[in-house]
Design a protein around this motif. Sequence first.
Motif, short mmCIF file in Angstrom:
data_model
loop_
_atom_site.label_atom_id
_atom_site.label_comp_id
_atom_site.label_asym_id
_atom_site.label_seq_id
_atom_site.Cartn_x
_atom_site.Cartn_y
_atom_site.Cartn_z
N ASN A 4 47.80 17.82 -23.21
CA ASN A 4 46.99 17.14 -22.20
C ASN A 4 46.08 16.13 -22.89
O ASN A 4 45.44 16.46 -23.89
N MET A 5 46.01 14.93 -22.36
CA MET A 5 45.17 13.87 -22.92
C MET A 5 44.45 13.15 -21.79
O MET A 5 45.05 12.85 -20.76
N PHE A 6 43.15 12.87 -22.01
CA PHE A 6 42.36 12.14 -21.02
C PHE A 6 41.55 11.08 -21.75
O PHE A 6 40.79 11.40 -22.68
N ASN A 7 41.67 9.84 -21.32
CA ASN A 7 40.98 8.74 -21.98
C ASN A 7 39.61 8.48 -21.35
O ASN A 7 39.29 7.38 -20.92
N GLY A 8 38.80 9.52 -21.27
CA GLY A 8 37.48 9.41 -20.68
C GLY A 8 36.98 10.80 -20.30
O GLY A 8 37.63 11.82 -20.58
N ALA A 9 35.81 10.86 -19.67
CA ALA A 9 35.23 12.15 -19.28
C ALA A 9 36.15 12.87 -18.30
O ALA A 9 36.83 12.26 -17.47
N ALA A 10 36.17 14.19 -18.39
CA ALA A 10 37.03 14.98 -17.51
C ALA A 10 36.30 16.25 -17.10
O ALA A 10 35.48 16.79 -17.84
N SER A 11 36.62 16.73 -15.89
CA SER A 11 36.06 17.96 -15.37
C SER A 11 37.17 18.73 -14.67
O SER A 11 37.86 18.19 -13.80
N LEU A 12 37.37 19.99 -15.06
CA LEU A 12 38.44 20.79 -14.48
C LEU A 12 37.87 22.07 -13.88
O LEU A 12 36.99 22.71 -14.48
N GLY A 13 38.36 22.45 -12.70
CA GLY A 13 37.86 23.63 -12.02
C GLY A 13 38.92 24.64 -11.66
O GLY A 13 38.69 25.52 -10.83
N TYR A 14 40.11 24.54 -12.27
CA TYR A 14 41.17 25.49 -11.96
C TYR A 14 40.86 26.87 -12.54
O TYR A 14 40.27 26.99 -13.62
N SER A 15 41.30 27.90 -11.86
CA SER A 15 41.10 29.27 -12.32
C SER A 15 42.43 29.91 -12.69
O SER A 15 43.50 29.50 -12.21
N ASN A 16 42.36 30.93 -13.56
CA ASN A 16 43.55 31.68 -13.99
C ASN A 16 44.63 30.74 -14.51
O ASN A 16 45.79 30.79 -14.08
N ILE A 17 44.25 29.89 -15.45
CA ILE A 17 45.18 28.87 -15.94
C ILE A 17 45.14 28.84 -17.47
O ILE A 17 44.10 29.08 -18.08
N VAL A 18 46.31 28.59 -18.06
CA VAL A 18 46.44 28.45 -19.51
C VAL A 18 46.93 27.04 -19.81
O VAL A 18 47.96 26.60 -19.28
N TYR A 19 46.19 26.31 -20.64
CA TYR A 19 46.59 24.99 -21.10
C TYR A 19 47.18 25.14 -22.50
O TYR A 19 46.47 25.45 -23.46
N SER A 20 48.50 24.92 -22.62
CA SER A 20 49.16 25.12 -23.90
C SER A 20 49.22 23.81 -24.67
O SER A 20 49.19 22.72 -24.09
N GLY A 21 49.30 23.92 -25.99
CA GLY A 21 49.30 22.73 -26.82
C GLY A 21 47.90 22.17 -26.98
O GLY A 21 46.92 22.70 -26.46
N GLY A 22 47.79 21.07 -27.71
CA GLY A 22 46.50 20.44 -27.89
C GLY A 22 45.96 19.85 -26.60
O GLY A 22 46.71 19.48 -25.70
N PHE A 23 44.63 19.76 -26.50
CA PHE A 23 43.95 19.23 -25.31
C PHE A 23 42.92 18.25 -25.81
O PHE A 23 41.98 18.62 -26.53
N ILE A 44 59.90 21.28 -8.09
CA ILE A 44 60.19 20.10 -8.90
C ILE A 44 59.88 20.40 -10.36
O ILE A 44 58.89 21.08 -10.68
N VAL A 45 60.76 19.94 -11.24
CA VAL A 45 60.62 20.09 -12.68
C VAL A 45 60.76 18.72 -13.32
O VAL A 45 61.70 17.98 -13.01
N THR A 46 59.84 18.35 -14.19
CA THR A 46 59.99 17.11 -14.97
C THR A 46 59.65 17.42 -16.43
O THR A 46 58.90 18.34 -16.74
N VAL A 47 60.25 16.62 -17.33
CA VAL A 47 60.12 16.89 -18.76
C VAL A 47 59.70 15.62 -19.50
O VAL A 47 59.84 14.51 -19.00
N GLY A 48 59.18 15.82 -20.72
CA GLY A 48 58.89 14.70 -21.61
C GLY A 48 57.44 14.25 -21.56
O GLY A 48 56.53 14.95 -21.10
N VAL A 49 57.24 13.02 -22.02
CA VAL A 49 55.91 12.40 -22.04
C VAL A 49 55.65 11.77 -20.68
O VAL A 49 56.46 11.00 -20.18
N HIS A 50 54.52 12.10 -20.07
CA HIS A 50 54.09 11.49 -18.81
C HIS A 50 52.79 10.73 -19.09
O HIS A 50 51.73 11.33 -19.21
N PHE A 51 52.90 9.41 -19.20
CA PHE A 51 51.76 8.60 -19.64
C PHE A 51 51.46 7.50 -18.64
O PHE A 51 52.35 6.75 -18.22
N ARG A 57 51.02 15.34 -20.40
CA ARG A 57 50.49 14.53 -19.29
C ARG A 57 49.15 13.94 -19.73
O ARG A 57 48.39 14.55 -20.48
N THR A 58 48.80 12.76 -19.20
CA THR A 58 47.62 12.04 -19.69
C THR A 58 46.63 11.67 -18.59
O THR A 58 45.76 10.84 -18.82
#
Length: 409
Positions: free
Chosen positions: A126-145, A337-344, A368-369
Amino acid sequence: AGQALLMALAILVFVLPLGITLSKYVQQTMKSAMAERRQKNASQTANNAMTDYMRQFSQDAGEGHYDLDSLSRPETFYDAGYSTVTFEADETNRSLYVSARGVAGSAEKGIEALVRFVSDLTQYGNMFNGAASLGYSNIVYSGGFYVNGNFSTSGTNMTFTGPLIVKGNLSAAAGKPVAVTGDLYYTGTKSGVWNVGGTTYQYAPSITWPTLDFNYYEAHYTFKTTSTVQIIFYTTGTFRVVGGASYAIPSNGAIIYAYNANLKLRGAVAGRVSAVAVSTAASNCTSTTAQTGRVIFNGSLYYASGSSISASASNSFAALAKNCIEWNALSCSPNNIVTVGVHFVEQGLNNMKDTSCPTGYQWIYGVRTQVITGSGYMGGTSIIYDPNLVTYPPPGLPEKAQLVNYRML
Protein backbone atom coordinates in the motif's frame (compact mmCIF):
# COMPACT_ATOMS: atom_id res chain seq x y z
CA ALA A 1 97.75 19.16 5.43
CA GLY A 2 98.12 15.50 6.30
CA GLN A 3 95.41 15.74 8.92
CA ALA A 4 93.07 17.45 6.44
CA LEU A 5 93.67 14.67 3.92
CA LEU A 6 92.96 12.03 6.56
CA MET A 7 89.74 13.86 7.48
CA ALA A 8 88.66 13.94 3.83
CA LEU A 9 89.37 10.24 3.44
CA ALA A 10 87.34 9.50 6.58
CA ILE A 11 84.41 11.40 5.16
CA LEU A 12 84.66 9.48 1.90
CA VAL A 13 84.84 6.16 3.71
CA PHE A 14 81.92 6.73 6.10
CA VAL A 15 79.71 9.46 4.67
CA LEU A 16 79.73 8.55 0.98
CA PRO A 17 78.24 5.06 1.49
CA LEU A 18 75.62 6.65 3.73
CA GLY A 19 74.80 9.14 1.00
CA ILE A 20 74.60 6.42 -1.61
CA THR A 21 72.31 4.37 0.64
CA LEU A 22 70.14 7.42 1.29
CA SER A 23 69.98 8.15 -2.43
CA LYS A 24 68.88 4.61 -3.20
CA TYR A 25 66.28 4.78 -0.45
CA VAL A 26 64.90 8.04 -1.83
CA GLN A 27 64.79 6.60 -5.34
CA GLN A 28 63.06 3.44 -4.13
CA THR A 29 60.59 5.48 -2.10
CA MET A 30 59.80 7.62 -5.14
CA LYS A 31 59.34 4.52 -7.27
CA SER A 32 57.03 3.01 -4.67
CA ALA A 33 55.08 6.28 -4.42
CA MET A 34 54.76 6.45 -8.21
CA ALA A 35 53.66 2.82 -8.36
CA GLU A 36 51.10 3.43 -5.61
CA ARG A 37 49.88 6.52 -7.43
CA ARG A 38 49.49 4.54 -10.65
CA GLN A 39 47.56 1.87 -8.75
CA LYS A 40 45.26 4.52 -7.30
CA ASN A 41 44.77 6.13 -10.71
CA ALA A 42 44.00 2.76 -12.26
CA SER A 43 41.48 2.05 -9.50
CA GLN A 44 39.92 5.47 -9.91
CA THR A 45 39.54 5.13 -13.67
CA ALA A 46 37.86 1.74 -13.19
CA ASN A 47 35.55 3.27 -10.55
CA ASN A 48 34.75 6.12 -12.92
CA ALA A 49 33.13 3.63 -15.27
CA MET A 50 30.66 2.54 -12.60
CA THR A 51 30.04 6.12 -11.50
CA ASP A 52 29.19 7.05 -15.07
CA TYR A 53 26.69 4.19 -15.35
CA MET A 54 24.97 5.07 -12.06
CA ARG A 55 24.76 8.73 -13.14
CA GLN A 56 23.13 7.63 -16.40
CA PHE A 57 20.59 5.43 -14.62
CA SER A 58 19.65 8.18 -12.15
CA GLN A 59 18.75 10.55 -14.98
CA ASP A 60 16.23 8.27 -16.70
CA ALA A 61 13.91 5.88 -14.85
CA GLY A 62 12.84 4.00 -17.97
CA GLU A 63 15.40 4.09 -20.77
CA GLY A 64 18.99 2.94 -21.18
CA HIS A 65 19.07 0.14 -18.63
CA TYR A 66 19.49 -2.86 -20.89
CA ASP A 67 20.07 -1.84 -24.52
CA LEU A 68 23.48 -2.09 -26.16
CA ASP A 69 23.60 1.46 -27.52
CA SER A 70 23.03 3.04 -24.10
CA LEU A 71 25.44 0.79 -22.21
CA SER A 72 28.36 0.85 -24.68
CA ARG A 73 31.09 3.45 -24.25
CA PRO A 74 32.93 5.12 -27.15
CA GLU A 75 36.68 4.65 -27.65
CA THR A 76 37.38 8.27 -26.76
CA PHE A 77 35.93 7.60 -23.32
CA TYR A 78 38.32 4.69 -22.82
CA ASP A 79 41.30 6.88 -23.81
CA ALA A 80 40.24 9.42 -21.22
CA GLY A 81 40.37 7.03 -18.29
CA TYR A 82 39.86 3.29 -18.38
CA SER A 83 40.80 0.65 -20.90
CA THR A 84 37.95 -1.84 -21.18
CA VAL A 85 34.37 -2.20 -19.99
CA THR A 86 32.28 -5.31 -20.49
CA PHE A 87 28.69 -5.82 -19.38
CA GLU A 88 25.88 -8.35 -19.38
CA ALA A 89 22.35 -6.95 -19.31
CA ASP A 90 19.59 -9.25 -18.08
CA GLU A 91 16.25 -7.60 -18.74
CA THR A 92 14.29 -10.64 -17.55
CA ASN A 93 15.86 -10.52 -14.09
CA ARG A 94 16.19 -6.70 -14.10
CA SER A 95 19.94 -6.70 -13.54
CA LEU A 96 23.23 -5.57 -15.09
CA TYR A 97 26.70 -7.05 -14.55
CA VAL A 98 29.63 -4.68 -15.20
CA SER A 99 33.36 -5.41 -15.36
CA ALA A 100 35.75 -2.46 -15.80
CA ARG A 101 39.56 -2.52 -16.12
CA GLY A 102 41.50 0.65 -15.40
CA VAL A 103 45.07 1.26 -16.64
CA ALA A 104 47.57 3.92 -15.54
CA GLY A 105 51.10 3.34 -16.83
CA SER A 106 52.06 -0.24 -15.95
CA ALA A 107 49.37 -0.50 -13.26
CA GLU A 108 46.06 -2.21 -13.93
CA LYS A 109 43.09 -2.52 -11.59
CA GLY A 110 39.55 -3.69 -12.10
CA ILE A 111 36.08 -3.73 -10.58
CA GLU A 112 33.10 -6.05 -10.84
CA ALA A 113 29.64 -4.81 -9.98
CA LEU A 114 26.06 -6.04 -10.05
CA VAL A 115 23.26 -3.49 -10.46
CA ARG A 116 19.64 -4.36 -9.78
CA PHE A 117 16.79 -2.27 -11.15
CA VAL A 118 13.82 -1.96 -8.80
CA SER A 119 10.58 -0.01 -9.05
CA ASP A 120 9.13 1.61 -5.94
CA LEU A 121 5.76 0.48 -7.30
CA THR A 122 6.54 -3.16 -6.47
CA GLN A 123 8.07 -2.87 -2.99
CA TYR A 124 5.01 -1.91 -0.93
CA GLY A 125 1.55 -3.40 -0.69
CA ASN A 126 0.00 0.00 0.00
CA MET A 127 1.33 3.44 -0.95
CA PHE A 128 -0.13 6.91 -0.36
CA ASN A 129 1.45 10.09 -1.69
CA GLY A 130 0.19 12.30 1.13
CA ALA A 131 -1.57 12.21 4.51
CA ALA A 132 -3.86 9.24 5.08
CA SER A 133 -6.43 8.18 7.66
CA LEU A 134 -7.89 4.67 7.89
CA GLY A 135 -10.77 3.48 10.07
CA TYR A 136 -11.27 -0.14 9.03
CA SER A 137 -11.55 -2.75 11.77
CA ASN A 138 -10.42 -6.39 11.89
CA ILE A 139 -8.08 -5.90 8.95
CA VAL A 140 -4.55 -7.03 8.09
CA TYR A 141 -2.40 -4.98 5.70
CA SER A 142 0.23 -7.30 4.23
CA GLY A 143 3.51 -6.18 2.72
CA GLY A 144 5.06 -2.77 3.20
CA PHE A 145 2.83 0.25 3.90
CA TYR A 146 4.14 3.68 2.86
CA VAL A 147 2.56 7.06 3.70
CA ASN A 148 4.18 10.26 2.40
CA GLY A 149 2.61 12.41 5.15
CA ASN A 150 0.80 12.11 8.48
CA PHE A 151 -0.99 8.84 9.19
CA SER A 152 -3.82 8.16 11.65
CA THR A 153 -5.90 5.08 12.45
CA SER A 154 -9.28 4.76 14.17
CA GLY A 155 -10.23 1.12 13.57
CA THR A 156 -10.04 -1.74 16.07
CA ASN A 157 -7.84 -4.81 15.65
CA MET A 158 -5.71 -3.32 12.85
CA THR A 159 -2.48 -5.13 11.92
CA PHE A 160 0.36 -4.13 9.60
CA THR A 161 2.79 -6.90 8.66
CA GLY A 162 5.34 -4.21 7.89
CA PRO A 163 7.40 -2.41 7.36
CA LEU A 164 5.13 0.55 8.14
CA ILE A 165 6.78 3.75 6.89
CA VAL A 166 5.31 7.19 7.68
CA LYS A 167 6.96 10.45 6.59
CA GLY A 168 5.13 12.49 9.20
CA ASN A 169 3.20 12.12 12.45
CA LEU A 170 1.74 8.79 13.54
CA SER A 171 -1.40 8.50 15.66
CA ALA A 172 -3.75 5.75 16.81
CA ALA A 173 -7.16 6.45 18.31
CA ALA A 174 -7.47 6.18 22.10
CA GLY A 175 -8.27 2.67 23.26
CA LYS A 176 -7.55 1.19 19.82
CA PRO A 177 -4.02 -0.20 19.79
CA VAL A 178 -2.39 -1.04 16.46
CA ALA A 179 -0.15 -4.03 15.83
CA VAL A 180 2.93 -3.76 13.57
CA THR A 181 4.54 -7.18 13.22
CA GLY A 182 7.51 -5.80 11.23
CA ASP A 183 9.58 -2.63 11.60
CA LEU A 184 8.13 0.86 12.12
CA TYR A 185 9.61 4.04 10.59
CA TYR A 186 8.28 7.56 11.21
CA THR A 187 9.70 11.09 11.11
CA GLY A 188 7.32 13.11 13.32
CA THR A 189 5.54 12.46 16.59
CA LYS A 190 3.84 9.24 17.71
CA SER A 191 0.66 9.00 19.79
CA GLY A 192 -1.58 6.15 20.81
CA VAL A 193 -0.54 2.54 21.36
CA TRP A 194 1.61 0.91 18.68
CA ASN A 195 2.67 -2.65 19.46
CA VAL A 196 5.76 -3.12 17.29
CA GLY A 197 7.20 -6.58 16.82
CA GLY A 198 10.27 -5.37 14.95
CA THR A 199 12.45 -2.31 15.44
CA THR A 200 11.21 1.30 15.65
CA TYR A 201 13.20 3.94 13.76
CA GLN A 202 12.58 7.68 13.87
CA TYR A 203 13.39 8.28 10.22
CA ALA A 204 11.79 7.14 6.97
CA PRO A 205 13.36 5.73 3.81
CA SER A 206 12.47 7.87 0.82
CA ILE A 207 10.83 6.75 -2.38
CA THR A 208 10.39 8.50 -5.69
CA TRP A 209 6.69 8.91 -6.40
CA PRO A 210 6.37 7.84 -10.03
CA THR A 211 5.04 9.95 -12.86
CA LEU A 212 3.70 8.58 -16.13
CA ASP A 213 6.16 9.40 -18.89
CA PHE A 214 4.07 10.04 -22.01
CA ASN A 215 7.15 9.97 -24.23
CA TYR A 216 8.25 6.56 -22.97
CA TYR A 217 4.87 4.92 -23.59
CA GLU A 218 4.56 6.67 -26.94
CA ALA A 219 7.84 5.07 -27.99
CA HIS A 220 7.22 1.56 -26.61
CA TYR A 221 3.51 0.74 -26.91
CA THR A 222 2.21 -2.50 -28.40
CA PHE A 223 -1.27 -1.07 -28.91
CA LYS A 224 -2.37 2.56 -28.75
CA THR A 225 -5.83 4.10 -28.71
CA THR A 226 -7.13 7.66 -28.53
CA SER A 227 -10.70 6.57 -27.76
CA THR A 228 -12.09 4.46 -24.92
CA VAL A 229 -11.93 0.72 -25.67
CA GLN A 230 -12.76 -2.54 -23.94
CA ILE A 231 -10.02 -5.19 -23.93
CA ILE A 232 -10.29 -8.87 -23.03
CA PHE A 233 -7.24 -11.01 -22.20
CA TYR A 234 -7.03 -14.69 -23.10
CA THR A 235 -5.02 -17.69 -21.87
CA THR A 236 -3.52 -17.98 -25.37
CA GLY A 237 -1.18 -15.04 -24.68
CA THR A 238 -3.33 -12.61 -26.65
CA PHE A 239 -5.71 -9.75 -26.04
CA ARG A 240 -8.65 -8.60 -28.12
CA VAL A 241 -10.01 -5.10 -28.57
CA VAL A 242 -13.78 -5.50 -28.54
CA GLY A 243 -15.01 -4.47 -31.96
CA GLY A 244 -11.44 -4.53 -33.28
CA ALA A 245 -8.37 -6.73 -33.78
CA SER A 246 -6.55 -9.25 -31.60
CA TYR A 247 -2.90 -8.89 -30.63
CA ALA A 248 -0.22 -11.29 -29.39
CA ILE A 249 1.68 -10.34 -26.24
CA PRO A 250 5.41 -10.16 -27.15
CA SER A 251 7.92 -12.19 -25.17
CA ASN A 252 9.38 -9.01 -23.64
CA GLY A 253 5.93 -7.77 -22.63
CA ALA A 254 3.16 -5.54 -23.96
CA ILE A 255 2.24 -1.95 -23.20
CA ILE A 256 -1.38 -1.05 -23.93
CA TYR A 257 -1.56 2.72 -24.16
CA ALA A 258 -4.61 4.96 -24.04
CA TYR A 259 -3.94 8.65 -24.74
CA ASN A 260 -6.72 10.99 -23.57
CA ALA A 261 -8.92 7.92 -23.33
CA ASN A 262 -9.90 5.08 -20.97
CA LEU A 263 -9.23 1.34 -20.87
CA LYS A 264 -11.87 -1.19 -19.79
CA LEU A 265 -10.26 -4.53 -18.92
CA ARG A 266 -10.99 -8.11 -17.89
CA GLY A 267 -9.78 -11.63 -18.57
CA ALA A 268 -6.84 -13.98 -18.01
CA VAL A 269 -3.43 -12.40 -18.62
CA ALA A 270 -0.84 -14.74 -20.16
CA GLY A 271 2.30 -12.63 -20.46
CA ARG A 272 3.82 -9.46 -19.05
CA VAL A 273 1.44 -6.52 -19.59
CA SER A 274 1.05 -2.90 -18.50
CA ALA A 275 -2.18 -1.07 -19.27
CA VAL A 276 -1.57 2.69 -19.25
CA ALA A 277 -4.27 5.38 -19.46
CA VAL A 278 -3.01 8.96 -19.56
CA SER A 279 -4.68 12.32 -19.96
CA THR A 280 -3.43 15.81 -20.61
CA ALA A 281 -5.97 17.05 -18.04
CA ALA A 282 -5.80 16.20 -14.33
CA SER A 283 -9.07 14.84 -12.98
CA ASN A 284 -10.48 12.34 -10.46
CA CYS A 285 -12.95 9.48 -10.17
CA THR A 286 -15.96 11.70 -9.46
CA SER A 287 -15.35 14.36 -12.09
CA THR A 288 -18.03 14.86 -14.75
CA THR A 289 -15.53 16.56 -17.07
CA ALA A 290 -12.17 15.40 -18.41
CA GLN A 291 -13.22 11.78 -17.82
CA THR A 292 -10.10 10.30 -19.38
CA GLY A 293 -6.93 8.74 -18.06
CA ARG A 294 -8.89 5.94 -16.36
CA VAL A 295 -8.43 2.19 -16.08
CA ILE A 296 -11.72 0.40 -15.41
CA PHE A 297 -11.94 -3.27 -14.44
CA ASN A 298 -15.18 -4.55 -15.97
CA GLY A 299 -14.87 -7.86 -14.19
CA SER A 300 -12.01 -9.93 -12.85
CA LEU A 301 -8.46 -9.86 -14.23
CA TYR A 302 -6.03 -12.57 -13.12
CA TYR A 303 -3.04 -14.58 -14.36
CA ALA A 304 -3.64 -17.41 -16.81
CA SER A 305 -1.23 -20.09 -15.62
CA GLY A 306 0.50 -21.19 -12.44
CA SER A 307 -0.87 -19.18 -9.56
CA SER A 308 -3.69 -17.02 -10.84
CA ILE A 309 -2.93 -14.39 -8.21
CA SER A 310 0.90 -14.19 -8.09
CA ALA A 311 3.25 -12.75 -10.69
CA SER A 312 5.78 -15.11 -12.26
CA ALA A 313 8.52 -15.12 -14.87
CA SER A 314 5.77 -15.65 -17.45
CA ASN A 315 2.98 -13.41 -16.17
CA SER A 316 2.75 -10.00 -14.50
CA PHE A 317 0.44 -7.01 -14.82
CA ALA A 318 0.13 -3.31 -14.02
CA ALA A 319 -2.74 -0.85 -14.33
CA LEU A 320 -1.25 2.65 -14.54
CA ALA A 321 -3.72 5.53 -14.67
CA LYS A 322 -3.34 9.27 -14.67
CA ASN A 323 -6.64 10.04 -12.96
CA CYS A 324 -8.63 7.03 -11.70
CA ILE A 325 -8.94 3.26 -11.36
CA GLU A 326 -12.42 1.77 -11.04
CA TRP A 327 -13.71 -1.72 -10.20
CA ASN A 328 -17.06 -2.72 -11.70
CA ALA A 329 -18.45 -6.24 -11.42
CA LEU A 330 -19.44 -7.23 -14.96
CA SER A 331 -22.68 -8.68 -13.66
CA CYS A 332 -24.13 -9.62 -10.30
CA SER A 333 -23.88 -13.32 -11.07
CA PRO A 334 -21.17 -13.92 -10.00
CA ASN A 335 -20.80 -10.73 -8.03
CA ASN A 336 -17.20 -11.02 -6.85
CA ILE A 337 -14.13 -9.42 -8.45
CA VAL A 338 -10.42 -10.28 -8.41
CA THR A 339 -7.64 -8.12 -9.85
CA VAL A 340 -3.87 -8.61 -9.75
CA GLY A 341 -0.65 -6.65 -10.16
CA VAL A 342 0.28 -3.01 -9.64
CA HIS A 343 -2.67 -0.63 -9.29
CA PHE A 344 -1.27 2.90 -9.60
CA VAL A 345 -2.97 6.29 -9.97
CA GLU A 346 -0.68 9.28 -10.37
CA GLN A 347 -3.01 12.07 -9.26
CA GLY A 348 -4.54 12.67 -5.83
CA LEU A 349 -5.13 10.45 -2.80
CA ASN A 350 -8.67 9.06 -3.21
CA ASN A 351 -8.83 8.27 -6.91
CA MET A 352 -9.76 4.61 -6.73
CA LYS A 353 -13.42 3.74 -6.79
CA ASP A 354 -15.68 0.70 -6.32
CA THR A 355 -19.03 0.17 -7.98
CA SER A 356 -20.25 -3.21 -6.79
CA CYS A 357 -23.07 -5.66 -6.45
CA PRO A 358 -24.97 -5.78 -3.13
CA THR A 359 -23.23 -8.88 -1.71
CA GLY A 360 -19.99 -9.06 -3.68
CA TYR A 361 -16.44 -9.57 -2.38
CA GLN A 362 -13.30 -7.91 -3.73
CA TRP A 363 -9.74 -9.27 -3.78
CA ILE A 364 -6.71 -7.18 -4.85
CA TYR A 365 -3.46 -9.15 -5.12
CA GLY A 366 -0.51 -6.83 -5.61
CA VAL A 367 -0.10 -3.12 -4.90
CA ARG A 368 -2.56 -0.24 -4.57
CA THR A 369 -1.64 3.45 -4.26
CA GLN A 370 -4.85 5.27 -3.33
CA VAL A 371 -7.70 5.14 -0.84
CA ILE A 372 -10.60 3.22 -2.43
CA THR A 373 -13.90 5.10 -2.30
CA GLY A 374 -17.38 4.44 -3.66
CA SER A 375 -20.14 2.04 -2.71
CA GLY A 376 -17.69 -0.72 -1.86
CA TYR A 377 -18.15 -4.47 -1.98
CA MET A 378 -20.57 -5.36 0.78
CA GLY A 379 -18.94 -8.75 1.40
CA GLY A 380 -15.62 -7.04 2.07
CA THR A 381 -12.29 -6.21 0.43
CA SER A 382 -8.94 -7.98 0.83
CA ILE A 383 -5.72 -6.29 -0.31
CA ILE A 384 -2.88 -8.81 -0.35
CA TYR A 385 0.67 -7.85 -1.33
CA ASP A 386 2.37 -9.90 -4.04
CA PRO A 387 6.16 -9.94 -3.39
CA ASN A 388 6.74 -11.69 -6.73
CA LEU A 389 6.22 -8.33 -8.44
CA VAL A 390 9.67 -7.26 -7.24
CA THR A 391 11.33 -10.12 -9.11
CA TYR A 392 8.91 -10.25 -12.05
CA PRO A 393 7.69 -6.68 -12.68
CA PRO A 394 5.48 -5.83 -15.63
CA PRO A 395 7.01 -3.72 -18.43
CA GLY A 396 7.22 0.05 -18.39
CA LEU A 397 7.47 0.69 -14.65
CA PRO A 398 9.84 3.51 -13.64
CA GLU A 399 12.93 1.92 -12.08
CA LYS A 400 15.92 3.04 -10.08
CA ALA A 401 19.35 1.41 -9.94
CA GLN A 402 20.59 -0.27 -6.76
CA LEU A 403 24.21 -1.33 -6.44
CA VAL A 404 23.89 -4.74 -4.77
CA ASN A 405 27.44 -6.07 -5.22
CA TYR A 406 30.78 -4.30 -5.80
CA ARG A 407 34.23 -5.87 -5.76
CA MET A 408 37.71 -4.45 -6.48
CA LEU A 409 39.96 -6.87 -8.35
